[in-house]
Every structure is written in structure tokens, then in C-alpha cells.
Design an enzyme around this catalytic site. Sequence first.
Site, PDB file in Angstrom:
ATOM      1  N   ASP A   1       0.827  -1.208   0.000  1.00  0.00           N
ATOM      2  CA  ASP A   1       0.000   0.000   0.000  1.00  0.00           C
ATOM      3  C   ASP A   1       0.868   1.268   0.000  1.00  0.00           C
ATOM      4  OD1 ASP A   1      -2.371   1.455   0.069  1.00  0.00           O
ATOM      5  OD2 ASP A   1      -3.240   0.262   1.685  1.00  0.00           O
TER       6      ASP A   1
ATOM      7  N   GLU B   1      -0.893   1.676  -5.254  1.00  0.00           N
ATOM      8  CA  GLU B   1      -0.508   3.092  -5.180  1.00  0.00           C
ATOM      9  C   GLU B   1      -1.705   3.981  -5.524  1.00  0.00           C
ATOM     10  OE1 GLU B   1       1.246   6.742  -7.081  1.00  0.00           O
ATOM     11  OE2 GLU B   1      -0.036   5.184  -7.920  1.00  0.00           O
ATOM     12  N   TRP B   2      -2.856   3.352  -5.745  1.00  0.00           N
ATOM     13  CA  TRP B   2      -4.141   4.011  -6.016  1.00  0.00           C
ATOM     14  C   TRP B   2      -4.168   4.752  -7.368  1.00  0.00           C
ATOM     15  CZ3 TRP B   2      -2.547   6.769  -1.057  1.00  0.00           C
ATOM     16  CH2 TRP B   2      -2.598   5.900   0.039  1.00  0.00           C
ATOM     17  N   GLY B   3      -3.164   4.512  -8.208  1.00  0.00           N
ATOM     18  CA  GLY B   3      -3.171   5.147  -9.532  1.00  0.00           C
ATOM     19  C   GLY B   3      -2.796   6.616  -9.517  1.00  0.00           C
TER      20      GLY B   3
ATOM     21  N   ASP C   1     -10.233   3.236  -3.463  1.00  0.00           N
ATOM     22  CA  ASP C   1     -10.921   2.027  -3.005  1.00  0.00           C
ATOM     23  C   ASP C   1     -12.316   1.881  -3.630  1.00  0.00           C
ATOM     24  OD1 ASP C   1      -8.721   2.184  -1.390  1.00  0.00           O
ATOM     25  OD2 ASP C   1      -9.790   1.627   0.424  1.00  0.00           O
TER      26      ASP C   1
HETATM   27  C1  GAL Z   1      -6.185   1.327   1.478  1.00  0.00           C
HETATM   28  C2  GAL Z   1      -6.256   0.333   0.349  1.00  0.00           C
HETATM   29  C3  GAL Z   1      -7.317  -0.682   0.683  1.00  0.00           C
HETATM   30  C4  GAL Z   1      -6.987  -1.352   2.009  1.00  0.00           C
HETATM   31  C5  GAL Z   1      -6.772  -0.314   3.089  1.00  0.00           C
HETATM   32  C6  GAL Z   1      -6.254  -0.927   4.361  1.00  0.00           C
HETATM   33  O1  GAL Z   1      -5.173   2.243   1.195  1.00  0.00           O
HETATM   34  O2  GAL Z   1      -6.562   1.019  -0.843  1.00  0.00           O
HETATM   35  O3  GAL Z   1      -7.431  -1.625  -0.359  1.00  0.00           O
HETATM   36  O4  GAL Z   1      -5.831  -2.138   1.826  1.00  0.00           O
HETATM   37  O5  GAL Z   1      -5.862   0.661   2.685  1.00  0.00           O
HETATM   38  O6  GAL Z   1      -6.062   0.019   5.374  1.00  0.00           O
END
Ligand code: GAL
Length: 398
Positions: free
Chosen positions: A144, A178-180, A201
Site C-alpha cells: 500500500d 498506489e491508487w493510480g 478504493d
Molecule cells: C487502502 C487500500 C485498501 C486497504 C486499506 C487498508 O489504502 O486502498 O485496499 O488495503 O488501505 O487500510
Amino acid sequence: MTSTFAPPTPPVRMTDATDLVATPPMGWNSWNAYSCAVTAADVRDAADAMVETGLRDAGYEYVVVDDCWMAEEPGPDGRLRADPETFPEGMAALADYVHDRGLRFGLYSSAGSHTCQGYPASLGRERLHAEQFADWGVDFLKYDNCGDHRGRGPRDRYATMGEALAAVDRDIVYSICEWGQSDPWVWGREVGGHCFRVTDDAVAKWRAEDEEFGLGIADIADRMATLDITSAHGPGGWADPDMLQVGNGPDSGQSQHEPTDVRRPLTAAENRSHFALWCLLGAPLMVGTDLRSVDDDVLAILTNEHLLAIDQDPLGAQGTRVRCDGDVSVWQKPLTDGVAVGLCNRGEAPTEIRARPPVDADGYHTLDCWSGEERASSGELCATVSPRDTAVVRVTPH
Ligand code: GAL
């Protein structure tokens, strides 16, 4: 003069990426079901249920523990420790349990000082943690983007873990989350990544309003349709529109922390559209529902052999949205022997959707992926599609 300095040997992956992830990885991840409340018992039950429900036999392989598995403090040597309350027997024992059921085991960390829920993470300790993961029997790392980055850019932070994973004596699928934000599809493969998250997400909603957390299924479809990333996607490296929310409702995962007035569970049609779109995108398929209580309708969606064959088609193409007018959108994914066509009705009334066949042939064969009905055909494709549902037709030229 001869030098005693030996240059470092470049890391060599055990298995080439195009073999390790020849098709998009499939599995189950704890986050969308349990959020931060996950325990070892939940993970063991999920592994058992993968076998009992037929998910394993349908191709779902990885069982991944997301955030919150770690103790609040790392060990004195900097190694991560499992939370002694929720994972009392530790991660190696849990990996054994998962492996004993013919499945593979995955863990989560972050390319920062801390995870998104504030637990210790791996920035600056990549080698140590990669070795630890390999010793424990980890086969998949979701990495993450939370915590303090200590001034380092994403490519650099993700490359350091990529090198550390490549140096260990074990194949570990490297899922970059990395969320793109910094176009990870551009550099993801170069840093050793096998999947690149392209979005924020996904939440268990058709659409999320601006002020609400995350993206709904239709929001993600829109984002994927506007990104030009098909060339980065294929065997060895997969664009990831986030994990599946199929089967989830207001009490699943993070949804349970939202105010009740913004909780909108996915309907049966929305579940079908969600799964169909992910398969048309050739996405990694990480089931995120509670497998102890999953119902047969949801299982039928997740194990639909025709849709899974589209997701897992060896050509590895990413589907694209070829038409979007009003409530109708049409998607196409090239396949080894033809094309998959998705006819999506985003509106509130049943709609007849017509589309030109995407193959250059007088006649063609169609397979309706939901009913399994096969036909010899010519002329336009046509389906009446329920509100927020998606028909998927596999078209093969004669
Ligand atoms: C976010 C991630 C999610 C989940 C979450 C956990 O950054 O996009 O998929 O892993 O953290 O805290």
C-alpha cells in the site's frame, strides 16, 4: 591490479513474471469483508470455505490478509510481528494452514512508515521484511501507499521493495497498491510489480457521492474507460481496478463504519455488472465477501465459468468501452478466439441494447455468458438488459 570488490549480482526472480502471473491473479482478501477486525480464525475459515464452496476449483488461489495483522510495535530487530491477540499462532502457521488446503498465502504492508490503519510498515526495512515474508511462506504481497514517505517518490519506494522481493528465494506476487496517483501502470513492471492499482478504493455501491468515501462500481467503470492503459496490461502485469465487492452490503468491511444514510448494498444486477466489468477488464479477481455466509446467487456469479474464461483468457487483453451513450455502454475485450462484448444498462428501466458484432465474418457463434445459451448468428447483437445489469456475449467467428 585486481579488485576485490565484487559487483552486486542483479536480483533474478525465481519465475519470470509472464509465467508467475500469466493471467490475472485470483483469490480472496480480508479487507472488504472484515476491514481492520480480521483475525486468524477468519482467515482459516475463508481458506476452508474456498475449498468447500468450489472457489478454489474455479481458480481462486490466493488467500490474502490485508491491513491490521501486525502488532502495534515491530520487534527490536525491526521485523514485523503478528498481533499476538488476533494472530496468536503467527503468520508462518497461518501460511501452512492455507498451503495445506492447496491455496497460496498473501500479506499486506505499505511503502511508508505505517499502514493506512497506523500499524508498522516496510519503508526502510524492505530487505528484512521481504526475507521475513519468504521465511513465513508468503506468496503474494499487497503493498500500500500509506504512512510517512520520508520524502521519497512512489517509483523509488516501490522499486526498493521490488528489488527486495526479487532477491529472496521464493516467488512472491507483488501487488502495487498506489491508487493510480502517479501512473503506476507506466513504471509498475519495471519495478517488479505484477499488479498495479489504478483507482481509489472500490466500495459496495453502484455510485459513491463526492462527499462519500471511495468509488462505486459505475465510478470505477468510468475511470477505467477514460484511462489509456491497455498497452501496459497483459501477461506479467495487470491493471487493478481494486478488489471485488460482489456480495457485500452495508455491514461488510469498511461500509459498517459509514453513516447509515449512505449505505447502499449492491443489488443482484449490480453484483452481476460489477463482476462482468472486472472480467471484461481482465482484472485481478480478489473476492472480498464473508465466505461463511456467502449465498448461492453470489457464488454462482463468482464461479461463472464463461466470465472467468474471459478474465483469464491467455491473450491477456484489457477490455475497453467502445460506446457510451445515455444509459447504455458497450465494452469489448479481444480474446484468443474472438471478442467478448459487454452490454451494460446503467439506467433505471429495462433497455434493449443493440451492437454491431465486433468480428469480421458473415456469420458468428455467440455464447450468452449468464445463461450459457449458444447460437449461430449473423447481423447485430441484441439483448434486453435489466436496470444496472450487464449482458456478456462471447462472439467467435465461424
Ligand atoms: C487502502 C487500500 C485498501 C486497504 C486499506 C487498508 O489504502 O486502498 O485496499 O488495503 O488501505 O487500510
